[in-house]
Scaffold this active site. Structure first.
Site, PDB file in Angstrom:
ATOM      1  N   CYS A 136       0.832  -1.207   0.000  1.00 33.23           N
ATOM      2  CA  CYS A 136       0.000   0.000   0.000  1.00 33.23           C
ATOM      3  C   CYS A 136       0.861   1.249   0.000  1.00 33.23           C
ATOM      4  O   CYS A 136       1.390   1.654   1.042  1.00 33.23           O
ATOM      5  CB  CYS A 136      -0.938  -0.006   1.209  1.00 33.23           C
ATOM      6  SG  CYS A 136      -2.021   1.433   1.277  1.00 33.23           S
ATOM      7  N   CYS A 139      -0.461   4.108   2.130  1.00 29.45           N
ATOM      8  CA  CYS A 139      -0.283   3.865   3.570  1.00 29.45           C
ATOM      9  C   CYS A 139       1.150   4.152   4.005  1.00 29.45           C
ATOM     10  O   CYS A 139       1.381   4.741   5.066  1.00 29.45           O
ATOM     11  CB  CYS A 139      -0.600   2.406   3.911  1.00 29.45           C
ATOM     12  SG  CYS A 139      -2.193   1.800   3.352  1.00 29.45           S
ATOM     13  N   ASP A 140       2.118   3.717   3.200  1.00 35.76           N
ATOM     14  CA  ASP A 140       3.506   3.648   3.668  1.00 35.76           C
ATOM     15  C   ASP A 140       4.517   4.474   2.876  1.00 35.76           C
ATOM     16  O   ASP A 140       5.679   4.557   3.273  1.00 35.76           O
ATOM     17  CB  ASP A 140       3.969   2.182   3.669  1.00 35.76           C
ATOM     18  CG  ASP A 140       3.114   1.313   4.583  1.00 35.76           C
ATOM     19  OD1 ASP A 140       2.666   1.831   5.618  1.00 35.76           O
ATOM     20  OD2 ASP A 140       2.883   0.138   4.260  1.00 35.76           O
TER      21      ASP A 140
END
Length: 326
Positions: A136, A139-140
């Site tokens: 992701c 997300c990261d």
């Protein structure tokens, strides 16, 4: 001997969508029962720092899910550590069989079983998940400011993630086993013209390399599919972008699905093709796939279910009584 219990609302799944549905349904006095499933807490339990959950500058994914579970319990949602193995949506009350042997009947169901990122299946990939290996970018990606990173894949997911990651990384290497992308043409054009992205055609990821103490990624080994030659590339982050698979096995032959198995809902709602069955979170969302949007849909599902139950009230004496059945 299987015990049978009835609930007005059965929630299947325990990520942000499921727990939020539990909070709202409990506040609506529906006395919901939530069955957590094979991975209590969902995909967030496999991430580390989360920096895009409103109200928390930074929170550990597993900690956030522990808090959500506690919140749902505190509101009055009954949470069961079990796995639904069969779900019969052919008639109301709906029926769920669980791994423990329990049988649940329900006047309405919220499905929040989520989706799972597709992985390559490498031992080294598994080792570094959450410590440099991710599925992701939104997300990261933030954690790799100024770093060199690698993206694996050739479809829309891979190209979108590679382009997004250029906001942070000093260089993005896209590894693809062919010499052409499956992504939309406009995305391909943007990627191929981006100064920070270098495609590596005809290559596959063979191994993720890094340190053990502390656990962290330092690079990858990739193999040329034509020559067999192995090349090492330095990288602090590795993003596997070969798609997601919705966890729709329980309902794929009962509910209308699209986009490779995602449960289809009416626009602007969580209503599925069967009245009384609602779907929320990554099980139905093939576009955003974020914790906050999943939680929002969990709220919607509980409110949709509350409205449905109010309009289709079942007399109390029509419910199956708790029993021990063969």
């Amino acid at each position: 001997m299987a015990e049978t219990r009835h609930t007005k609302l059965l929630i299947v799944g325990s990520g942000p969508a499921g727990y939020t549905a539990g909070v709202y349904a409990a506040r609506a006095m529906l006395e919901p029962v939530l069955i957590q499933g094979i991975e209590p807490g969902g995909q967030l339990t496999t991430t580390t720092e989360v920096e895009n959950w409103p109200g928390d500058t930074e929170v550990q994914g597993p900690d956030l899910m522990v808090r959500m579970e506690a919140h749902a319990r505190a509101m009055g949602c009954e949470i069961i550590g079990d796995i639904v193995t069969e779900l019969d949506l052919s008639k109301r009350p709906f029926t769920a069989q669980t791994d423990s042997g329990m049988v649940w009947t329900a006047d309405a169901v919220v499905l929040a079983t989520g989706a799972r990122a597709k992985w390559l299946g490498l031992t080294s990939e598994e080792k570094f998940k959450g410590f440099g290996v991710s599925a992701c970018a939104t997300c990261d990606g933030f954690f790799y400011r100024g770093q060199e990173i690698v993206v694996v894949g050739g479809g829309n997911t891979a190209v979108e993630e590679a382009l997004f990651l250029t906001n942070f990384a000093s260089k993005v290497t896209l590894i693809h086993r062919r010499n052409e992308l499956r992504a939309e043409k406009i995305l391909q054009e943007r990627l191929l013209n981006h100064p920070k992205i270098e495609p590596m055609w005809f290559h596959t990821l063979e191994e993720v390399t890094g340190t053990d103490n502390p656990l962290g990624v330092e690079g990858v080994k990739v193999k040329n599919v034509n020559t067999g030659e192995v090349t090492e590339i330095p990288a602090k982050g590795v993003f596997i972008a070969i798609g997601h698979a919705p966890a729709s096995e329980l309902v794929k032959d009962q509910l209308e699905t699209h986009m490779g198995g995602y449960v289809k809902v009416e626009p602007g709602s969580t209503r599925t093709s069967i009245p009384g069955v609602f779907a929320a979170g990554d099980l139905t969302d093939h576009i955003y796939r974020q914790a906050v949007t999943s939680a929002g849909m969990g709220c919607m599902a509980a409110l949709d279910a509350e409205k449905f139950l109010a309009e289709h009230e079942v007399p109390a004496d029509a419910h199956p009584t708790p029993s021990a059945a063969e």
